[in-house]
Design a protein around this motif. Sequence first.
Motif, PDB file in Angstrom:
ATOM      1  N   ASP A   1      -5.815  -0.724  -4.794  1.00  0.00           N
ATOM      2  CA  ASP A   1      -5.025  -1.231  -3.715  1.00  0.00           C
ATOM      3  C   ASP A   1      -6.036  -2.291  -2.839  1.00  0.00           C
ATOM      4  O   ASP A   1      -7.003  -2.019  -2.176  1.00  0.00           O
ATOM      5  CB  ASP A   1      -4.827  -0.118  -2.601  1.00  0.00           C
ATOM      6  CG  ASP A   1      -4.034  -0.543  -1.226  1.00  0.00           C
ATOM      7  OD1 ASP A   1      -3.805  -1.853  -1.375  1.00  0.00           O
ATOM      8  OD2 ASP A   1      -3.820   0.287  -0.500  1.00  0.00           O
ATOM      9  N   GLU A   2      -5.977  -3.480  -3.127  1.00  0.00           N
ATOM     10  CA  GLU A   2      -6.787  -4.366  -2.577  1.00  0.00           C
ATOM     11  C   GLU A   2      -8.266  -4.310  -2.615  1.00  0.00           C
ATOM     12  O   GLU A   2      -8.965  -4.427  -1.869  1.00  0.00           O
ATOM     13  CB  GLU A   2      -6.348  -5.022  -1.153  1.00  0.00           C
ATOM     14  CG  GLU A   2      -5.043  -5.454  -1.186  1.00  0.00           C
ATOM     15  CD  GLU A   2      -4.323  -6.090   0.313  1.00  0.00           C
ATOM     16  OE1 GLU A   2      -5.333  -6.718   0.695  1.00  0.00           O
ATOM     17  OE2 GLU A   2      -3.566  -5.996   0.752  1.00  0.00           O
TER      18      GLU A   2
ATOM     19  N   SER B   1       0.917  -1.243  -0.031  1.00  0.00           N
ATOM     20  CA  SER B   1       0.042  -0.009  -0.157  1.00  0.00           C
ATOM     21  C   SER B   1       0.984   1.130  -0.096  1.00  0.00           C
ATOM     22  O   SER B   1       0.593   2.233  -0.798  1.00  0.00           O
ATOM     23  CB  SER B   1      -0.962   0.070   1.226  1.00  0.00           C
ATOM     24  OG  SER B   1      -1.577  -1.103   1.257  1.00  0.00           O
TER      25      SER B   1
HETATM   26 MG   LIG Z   1      -2.242  -2.563   2.120  1.00  0.00          MG
END
Ligand SMILES: [Mg+2]
Lengths: 250, 251
Positions: free
Chosen positions: B172-173, B52
């Motif tokens: 991000d995910e 991240s």
């Molecule tokens: Mg992350």
Amino acid sequence: MNSFQQFFFDLNEKYPKWNFIFFYDPTQTDRVLSGLWMTIQLAVVCVILSVVIGLIGAWLQGSHSRFLRSIVQGYIQFFRNTPPLIQLLFFYFALGQFTPTYSPDGWLEVPIISNVGWAIISLSFFAGAFNVEIFRAGIEAVPESTQEAAEALGMNRLQIYLYVVLPLAFRVSLPALNNNLVNLVKTTTQALAIAVPELLYQMVSIYNDYSTAQNASMTVLFVVYIILVGILVIAMNRWEKANRIPGYGN
Amino acid sequence: MSIHNWEASQPIISINDVHKSFGALEVLKGVSLDVMKGEVICVIGPSGSGKSTLIRCINALNDIDSGSIKVEGREVNDPDLDKLALRKKVGMVFQQYNLFPHKTALENIMMAPVKVLKQPKDEVEKRARTLIKRVNLEGKEDGYPGELSGGQQQRVAIARSLAMNPDVMLFDEVTAALDPETVKEVLVAIKNLAQDGMTCILVTHEMGFAREIADHIYFTDRGVIVEHGPPSSFFTDAKDPRTKEFLSQIL
Ligand SMILES: [Mg+2]
Ligand SMILES: Nc1ncnc2c1ncn2[C@@H]1O[C@H](COP(=O)(O)OP(=O)(O)OP(=O)(O)O)[C@@H](O)[C@H]1O
């Protein structure tokens, strides 16, 4: 005399302790109405100013400058921890000395700060101090991640504050704001101390002139404030409902 | 301002020896990678490895301590960086969607183009409606985020980012918070985007998806890129023991 006036005139004949003199003597009626009008103006102007002060203060509290933040903090401490009546007297009598004065006739025409002006300033800053804290709490309830999303979309700090943080914080703040504004409306009566001719001032003058009008004046005062505050509360509740976000926070 | 004479034949994103610490904790320890225009990059790795942080550095949500990140030739690690210009180029979608809860789906999509880019409202609305269709959310235009499912919210978030017409998208995910059933609808939206030629950098735990969609896969562990390669070889010929262990746990 119309039948309404006649009724209260007769009432006074029968029960002299209940002299609603302002309901049958036009001169006294005018005093009450002008007092009521002054109270409404004071309340409306102070409510608006105190909210503006609250919004600006909350914005400054989030600033990077330590200096600005401590100024806001000092302001809050001062106004929150001292009695509003003393603030009012201080503004009018102490600060009032340093502004050029000449005997005002009507309040709108006065170019320098009149007693009404000082009452507005003092009461707005008093309630504004609480509003800063109220909005601050609301702002802290807005998730950092929501602001970050706005940042990632290219918004600057002011845009994020105006379009994302405030609309959300405001909704969180409304119940507490509601309480504080109710308090503010009631506190406008303290302007009596610097001879602002608002409703309490007029009522007190009336029963000083006609002592039998005391009970009647008190009764009317209670009723008027219940109505005024009631209108504010209903308006705020309506507003709260209108701003409720479907599927959010419940 | 840095000089930039970027051409499409050069990497659209060029990350070079980036270091980043939070206090005493060094999260990125010299990360380098290049992304070409139209490429889809997947970053995988264990929790806390800095994935991240890395992609947040690309659009300057995090600053970096040293090294260089260039987006279309422009240095991101530059005190005079025009953040708005950068964020117009680089869109980002988050794990928790982060929609504006007080705005409808359509308003969420329209807000930045109208308020930030000052584009005319009716034009933006037209584009927003097209984007809603593109992520398969017709009929949800007037729904508030609180009335939408996670997968629907995430697709609104994708459309919201696309409304700025970015050249690069960071994910991000974005499926990590979703129910298994709704993961697919979001992945489909991303896949369509990738197939349309959008440059994408995805942090993901969806290995099947990474294998299908990625041109290149990067494996990060404790702040460094341990290994990378095209999916055809990455999943079968991983050499580093850390990669092997991670893959054996997750596959
Ligand atoms: Mg992350
Ligand atoms: N703002 C911050 N302040 C302090 N530490 C941070 C901050 N952001 C991240 N970290 C730390 O940096 C490390 C890397 O975090 P990062 O979020 O980049 O990991 P990640 O690879 O994305 O992990 P995950 O898969 O769990 O999302 C973690 O140890 C995290 O606690």
